[in-house]
Design a protein around this motif. Structure first.
Motif, short mmCIF file in Angstrom:
data_model
loop_
_atom_site.label_atom_id
_atom_site.label_comp_id
_atom_site.label_asym_id
_atom_site.label_seq_id
_atom_site.Cartn_x
_atom_site.Cartn_y
_atom_site.Cartn_z
N ASP A 182 12.12 25.79 -5.28
CA ASP A 182 13.19 25.87 -4.28
C ASP A 182 14.00 24.58 -4.17
N LEU A 183 13.34 23.46 -4.42
CA LEU A 183 13.96 22.15 -4.31
C LEU A 183 13.63 21.35 -5.56
N GLN A 184 14.40 20.30 -5.82
CA GLN A 184 14.13 19.48 -7.00
C GLN A 184 14.51 18.04 -6.71
N ILE A 185 13.89 17.13 -7.46
CA ILE A 185 14.23 15.71 -7.38
C ILE A 185 13.79 15.04 -8.67
N PRO A 186 14.60 14.15 -9.23
CA PRO A 186 14.11 13.37 -10.37
C PRO A 186 13.03 12.42 -9.90
N ILE A 187 12.08 12.12 -10.76
CA ILE A 187 10.92 11.34 -10.32
C ILE A 187 11.31 9.96 -9.80
N GLY A 188 12.39 9.39 -10.35
CA GLY A 188 12.85 8.09 -9.88
C GLY A 188 13.46 8.13 -8.49
N GLY A 189 13.74 9.33 -7.99
CA GLY A 189 14.30 9.46 -6.65
C GLY A 189 13.25 9.36 -5.56
N LEU A 190 11.96 9.35 -5.93
CA LEU A 190 10.90 9.29 -4.93
C LEU A 190 10.84 7.94 -4.23
N GLY A 191 11.27 6.90 -4.92
CA GLY A 191 11.20 5.56 -4.34
C GLY A 191 12.00 5.43 -3.06
N ALA A 192 13.17 6.02 -3.02
CA ALA A 192 14.02 5.93 -1.83
C ALA A 192 13.40 6.63 -0.63
N ILE A 193 12.46 7.53 -0.89
CA ILE A 193 11.79 8.26 0.18
C ILE A 193 10.53 7.53 0.64
N PHE A 194 9.76 7.00 -0.30
CA PHE A 194 8.41 6.52 0.01
C PHE A 194 8.22 5.00 -0.08
N ARG A 195 9.18 4.25 -0.62
CA ARG A 195 8.96 2.82 -0.83
C ARG A 195 10.15 2.00 -0.33
N ASN A 196 10.24 1.83 0.97
CA ASN A 196 11.38 1.11 1.54
C ASN A 196 11.01 -0.23 2.17
N SER A 197 9.79 -0.68 1.96
CA SER A 197 9.38 -2.00 2.43
C SER A 197 8.19 -2.45 1.59
N SER A 198 7.89 -3.73 1.65
CA SER A 198 6.71 -4.23 0.94
C SER A 198 5.44 -3.57 1.45
N GLU A 199 5.42 -3.27 2.75
CA GLU A 199 4.26 -2.61 3.35
C GLU A 199 4.04 -1.23 2.76
N ASP A 200 5.13 -0.54 2.44
CA ASP A 200 5.00 0.79 1.84
C ASP A 200 4.21 0.72 0.53
N PHE A 201 4.44 -0.34 -0.24
CA PHE A 201 3.69 -0.51 -1.49
C PHE A 201 2.23 -0.86 -1.20
N LEU A 202 2.02 -1.81 -0.31
CA LEU A 202 0.67 -2.29 -0.03
C LEU A 202 -0.19 -1.21 0.60
N ASP A 203 0.39 -0.45 1.51
CA ASP A 203 -0.38 0.58 2.23
C ASP A 203 -0.78 1.74 1.33
N ASN A 204 -0.09 1.91 0.21
CA ASN A 204 -0.36 3.06 -0.65
C ASN A 204 -0.92 2.67 -2.01
N ARG A 205 -1.51 1.48 -2.09
CA ARG A 205 -2.09 1.03 -3.35
C ARG A 205 -3.38 1.80 -3.65
N LYS A 206 -3.43 2.39 -4.81
CA LYS A 206 -4.64 3.09 -5.23
C LYS A 206 -4.55 3.38 -6.72
N ALA A 207 -5.71 3.60 -7.32
CA ALA A 207 -5.73 4.05 -8.71
C ALA A 207 -5.37 5.53 -8.73
N TYR A 208 -4.47 5.93 -9.59
CA TYR A 208 -4.04 7.34 -9.57
C TYR A 208 -4.09 8.02 -10.94
N LEU A 209 -4.41 7.29 -12.00
CA LEU A 209 -4.57 7.90 -13.32
C LEU A 209 -6.05 7.94 -13.68
N LYS A 210 -6.47 9.03 -14.27
CA LYS A 210 -7.89 9.20 -14.61
C LYS A 210 -8.06 9.32 -16.13
#
Length: 243
Positions: A182-210
């Motif tokens: 129903d909706l679409q977004i290029p993967i590079g567009g996620l940053g504007a939604i989820f990473r708008n401060s240094s805290e956004d990066f620090l708060d979401n740090r985790k290993a995500y590839l297995k």
């Protein structure tokens, strides 16, 4: 030749003679960025855009500089100009009648980040490295919608399917062919939604590839025998400029 200080001297002389030449200021901004003089580079890009508001290269590159100094909201806004730059680079294909698929003509609305009872297609752009980088936000996107389909470069499909079992992983060609979103977004567009401060990066740090457990076990036998840890490094890219 990477002689950026010499280039700056030349460009300053050129600008003294022709101060309204936007391209001289653009080249000056590039040299300043290469010297890590980021605030000066941003000011130079500002000057380019004042002289030539349609200079898509300057806007895109100013975006990366803004993010490097922590001005993420402004940086992501400029980063969206990568699509204008992409269209400009492929103008010959466009003139030949080929449809250049981008977020604005995809055929489905672009996701704005708000929660939705909908199926969201997140589709690959740029190279493998960028797709891996931006994948750090896939789980956050999945938490806001009913279902996520991720369309990536075929070489990443197995890795992403293993790392994000709650997300349907496919290729770009297959996703476009099958539809069902129903909706679409290029993967590079996620940053504007989820990473708008240094805290956004620090708060979401985790290993995500297995890693693949069986392949990891085999590597330990052949390359890592007797060692407590084994690290793999991907050190070469096909990017002619930076690879």
């Amino acid at each position: 030749l990477n002689r950026f200080n010499d280039a700056l001297d030349n460009l300053d002389q050129a600008i003294a003679r022709v101060p309204q030449n936007a391209e001289f200021h653009h080249r000056r901004a590039i040299a300043l960025r290469a010297l890590n003089r980021l605030d000066e580079a941003i000011a130079a890009y500002d000057r380019v855009i004042t002289l030539d508001p349609g200079h898509v290269y300057a806007r895109n590159r100013r975006g990366t500089c803004l993010m490097l100094v922590g001005r993420f909201t402004e940086g992501w806004r400029d980063y969206e100009n990568r699509w204008d730059e992409w269209r400009e680079k492929r103008s010959a294909e466009k003139k030949a009648g080929k449809k250049l698929l981008d977020p604005d003509n995809f055929g489905k609305p672009k996701w704005d980040g708000r929660p939705a009872k909908a199926t969201l297609l997140i589709w690959a752009e740029q190279g493998l490295g960028e797709q891996i980088l931006f994948a750090s936000m896939l789980d956050e996107a999945a938490a806001r919608v009913q279902q996520v389909i991720v369309a990536v470069e075929p070489r990443l499909q197995t890795l992403f399917a293993r790392s994000f079992p709650q997300i349907k992983v496919t290729t770009f060609a297959d996703a476009v062919k099958r539809g069902g979103y129903d909706l679409q977004i290029p993967i590079g567009g996620l940053g504007a939604i989820f990473r708008n401060s240094s805290e956004d990066f620090l708060d979401n740090r985790k290993a995500y590839l297995k890693a693949d457990a069986n392949r990891a076990q085999q590597l330990r036998k052949t390359a890592g025998a007797g060692k407590s840890g084994l690290c793999g490094l991907s050190w070469q890219s096909n990017n002619a400029e930076t690879g």
